[in-house]
Design a protein around this motif. Structure first.
Motif, PDB file in Angstrom:
ATOM      1  N   VAL A   1      17.430  -6.430  18.199  1.00 31.10           N
ATOM      2  CA  VAL A   1      17.862  -5.974  16.802  1.00 31.10           C
ATOM      3  C   VAL A   1      16.813  -4.916  16.228  1.00 31.10           C
ATOM      4  O   VAL A   1      17.210  -3.886  15.573  1.00 31.10           O
ATOM      5  CB  VAL A   1      17.901  -7.085  15.697  1.00 31.10           C
ATOM      6  CG1 VAL A   1      17.929  -6.648  14.403  1.00 31.10           C
ATOM      7  CG2 VAL A   1      18.888  -8.022  16.176  1.00 31.10           C
ATOM      8  N   ILE A   2      15.555  -5.071  16.635  1.00 35.61           N
ATOM      9  CA  ILE A   2      14.359  -4.181  15.899  1.00 35.61           C
ATOM     10  C   ILE A   2      14.527  -2.917  16.771  1.00 35.61           C
ATOM     11  O   ILE A   2      14.410  -1.879  16.148  1.00 35.61           O
ATOM     12  CB  ILE A   2      13.236  -4.890  16.071  1.00 35.61           C
ATOM     13  CG1 ILE A   2      12.841  -6.074  15.219  1.00 35.61           C
ATOM     14  CG2 ILE A   2      11.915  -3.860  15.813  1.00 35.61           C
ATOM     15  CD1 ILE A   2      11.604  -6.865  15.408  1.00 35.61           C
ATOM     16  N   ALA A   3      14.627  -3.207  17.977  1.00 32.94           N
ATOM     17  CA  ALA A   3      15.041  -1.789  18.771  1.00 32.94           C
ATOM     18  C   ALA A   3      16.066  -0.823  18.368  1.00 32.94           C
ATOM     19  O   ALA A   3      16.014   0.412  18.328  1.00 32.94           O
ATOM     20  CB  ALA A   3      15.071  -1.874  20.352  1.00 32.94           C
ATOM     21  N   GLY A   4      17.315  -1.609  18.382  1.00 35.49           N
ATOM     22  CA  GLY A   4      18.566  -0.695  17.723  1.00 35.49           C
ATOM     23  C   GLY A   4      18.439  -0.276  16.251  1.00 35.49           C
ATOM     24  O   GLY A   4      19.010   0.786  15.957  1.00 35.49           O
ATOM     25  N   GLY A   5      17.919  -1.083  15.481  1.00 34.44           N
ATOM     26  CA  GLY A   5      17.857  -0.518  14.008  1.00 34.44           C
ATOM     27  C   GLY A   5      18.285  -1.812  13.133  1.00 34.44           C
ATOM     28  O   GLY A   5      19.445  -2.343  13.307  1.00 34.44           O
ATOM     29  N   LEU A   6      17.389  -2.324  12.491  1.00 31.77           N
ATOM     30  CA  LEU A   6      17.429  -3.532  11.802  1.00 31.77           C
ATOM     31  C   LEU A   6      18.288  -3.120  10.682  1.00 31.77           C
ATOM     32  O   LEU A   6      18.267  -2.183   9.825  1.00 31.77           O
ATOM     33  CB  LEU A   6      15.969  -3.922  11.303  1.00 31.77           C
ATOM     34  CG  LEU A   6      15.903  -5.472  10.549  1.00 31.77           C
ATOM     35  CD1 LEU A   6      16.377  -6.472  11.758  1.00 31.77           C
ATOM     36  CD2 LEU A   6      14.639  -5.526   9.718  1.00 31.77           C
TER      37      LEU A   6
ATOM     38  N   PHE B   1      25.595  -1.345  14.385  1.00 26.36           N
ATOM     39  CA  PHE B   1      25.813  -1.015  15.870  1.00 26.36           C
ATOM     40  C   PHE B   1      24.452  -1.005  16.713  1.00 26.36           C
ATOM     41  O   PHE B   1      24.363  -0.792  17.947  1.00 26.36           O
ATOM     42  CB  PHE B   1      26.481   0.307  16.147  1.00 26.36           C
ATOM     43  CG  PHE B   1      27.795   0.504  15.571  1.00 26.36           C
ATOM     44  CD1 PHE B   1      29.008  -0.267  16.171  1.00 26.36           C
ATOM     45  CD2 PHE B   1      27.979   1.175  14.530  1.00 26.36           C
ATOM     46  CE1 PHE B   1      30.198  -0.052  15.395  1.00 26.36           C
ATOM     47  CE2 PHE B   1      29.350   1.431  13.836  1.00 26.36           C
ATOM     48  CZ  PHE B   1      30.271   0.724  14.397  1.00 26.36           C
ATOM     49  N   GLY B   2      23.484  -1.033  15.903  1.00 21.94           N
ATOM     50  CA  GLY B   2      22.084  -0.979  16.290  1.00 21.94           C
ATOM     51  C   GLY B   2      21.842  -2.013  17.488  1.00 21.94           C
ATOM     52  O   GLY B   2      21.272  -2.005  18.588  1.00 21.94           O
TER      53      GLY B   2
ATOM     54  N   LEU C   1      18.826   3.818  16.146  1.00 19.04           N
ATOM     55  CA  LEU C   1      20.208   4.642  15.659  1.00 19.04           C
ATOM     56  C   LEU C   1      19.792   5.192  14.303  1.00 19.04           C
ATOM     57  O   LEU C   1      20.168   6.385  14.367  1.00 19.04           O
ATOM     58  CB  LEU C   1      21.133   3.588  15.465  1.00 19.04           C
ATOM     59  CG  LEU C   1      22.145   3.269  16.586  1.00 19.04           C
ATOM     60  CD1 LEU C   1      23.224   2.442  16.221  1.00 19.04           C
ATOM     61  CD2 LEU C   1      22.652   4.413  17.342  1.00 19.04           C
ATOM     62  N   PRO C   2      19.237   4.829  13.638  1.00 20.63           N
ATOM     63  CA  PRO C   2      18.485   5.160  12.390  1.00 20.63           C
ATOM     64  C   PRO C   2      17.622   6.661  12.785  1.00 20.63           C
ATOM     65  O   PRO C   2      17.545   7.370  11.925  1.00 20.63           O
ATOM     66  CB  PRO C   2      17.832   4.137  11.630  1.00 20.63           C
ATOM     67  CG  PRO C   2      18.670   2.959  11.922  1.00 20.63           C
ATOM     68  CD  PRO C   2      18.702   3.254  13.519  1.00 20.63           C
ATOM     69  N   GLY C   3      16.670   6.379  13.690  1.00 21.02           N
ATOM     70  CA  GLY C   3      15.775   7.267  14.294  1.00 21.02           C
ATOM     71  C   GLY C   3      16.486   8.531  14.630  1.00 21.02           C
ATOM     72  O   GLY C   3      16.054   9.571  14.121  1.00 21.02           O
TER      73      GLY C   3
END
Length: 329
Positions: free
Chosen positions: A244-249, A253-254, A296-298
């Motif tokens: 979850v943290i890696a994809g985007g909290l 779709f994170g 994703l946000p990054g």
């Protein structure tokens, strides 16, 4: 925003539907199916961590409860799949409803520790109650027949279930309940002052999250056909939080992106090096330093920054001159 999310989900489903046609063999198809299963489990963690601000280290308990229930109902009691699947998910929801009454008495670090303790209790039962769970030897299931016997059929089943749960989360995020969940995450005291029942909102999210984790547990059994106490361990819960943290909290779709990263490293990178956990740690260190908001946000932020710089280099867009009409005498 909800319409845009549903359109994005539809595009991603169409792209994912073509994956079996592009992969070179059944091994990589199995990895793609694992991404969907673990991604759905990460979605359940993201529902309470990303939308309500409650990080759980015991969420693997719901995955394991549904998995064990499904295995026992089908192997020991002879229940058909159509009856065992909803019963297993319902048991996971019931466990979430019970655990929520205990865990949601606190928040923050205390909530984290209580969920860890509850998860360890369930793990201990699975490990010690040998007569029911077969202990550390686990429970194996026979090969399924029909659609589930095919790797492609199982992939499309997992894709359909995962897409349905993602659609549910997308609709929930745009609903009044989703807005209140995010309000409770950001300003719990203000939400309480405005008359919202903070505990009920968190409890509803926790129980729904347990249900989604239970669905992931059933898919887990359909894929691996084996479950042991390791499935309920702290390692599995921690990996879901890392996904979850890696994809985007707090993104839709994170968690799927984070699950893809972890599953690929575990299955592909481990075939080339025994130090894949070190590689995983370096990647997460890079994410924390470079894109702390998640991949994703990054990526969206970097694309906006790149677009702004390219537009600045091109200079302002010239405004075409408006022809002046001559005055008639």
């Amino acid at each position: 925003m909800k319409t845009s999310g549903m359109k994005t989900l539809g595009i991603l489903i169409l792209a994912a539907a073509a994956v079996p046609l592009l992969l070179p063999g059944p091994f990589y198809l199995s990895i793609a199916t694992q991404v969907l299963v673990y991604g759905l489990f990460a979605v359940s963690v993201n529902l309470i961590a990303g939308y309500c601000g409650m990080v759980s280290l015991g969420h693997a308990a719901f995955l394991g409860i549904a998995g064990y229930a499904f295995a026992l109902l089908t192997t020991s009691t002879g229940w058909p799949l159509w009856a065992a699947i909803p019963a297993a998910v319902a048991l996971s929801v019931a466990a979430g409803a019970l655990f929520g009454l205990v865990a949601l008495r606190t928040s923050g670090l205390s909530f984290l520790m209580i969920t860890l303790a509850l998860g360890q209790i369930v793990w201990g039962i699975a490990f010690r109650y040998v007569d029911l769970t077969n202990g550390e030897n686990g429970i194996s299931m026979p090969r399924f027949q029909g659609l589930l016997a095919s790797g492609t059929g199982l992939y499309y089943l997992c894709l359909a279930v995962t897409a349905g749960c993602l659609a549910l989360v997308t609709i929930l995020a745009g609903s009044p309940l989703g807005a209140s969940m995010q309000g409770v995450r950001d300003q719990p005291r203000r939400m309480s002052t405005l008359g919202y029942d903070v505990w009920r909102i968190r409890y509803a999210a926790y129980v729904l999250s347990a249900g989604i984790a239970g669905i992931a547990g059933v898919l887990y059994m359909l894929l691996f056909r084996f479950i042991s106490p390791h499935t309920l361990s702290l390692t599995v819960s921690s990996e879901a939080v890392l996904m979850v943290i890696a994809g985007g909290l707090g993104t839709t779709f994170g968690p799927i992106v984070g699950a893809a990263l972890v599953v690929l490293l575990k299955n592909v990178a481990s075939a080339y090096t025994d130090r894949w956990p070190t590689l995983l740690g370096l990647i997460f260190l890079f994410i924390i330093v470079v894109v702390p908001e998640g991949l994703l946000p990054g990526a969206r932020r970097m694309m906006r920054t790149l677009g702004t710089r390219l537009a600045a280099r091109r200079g302002p867009t010239p405004i075409p001159a408006t022809p002046v009409k001559e005055a008639r005498p």
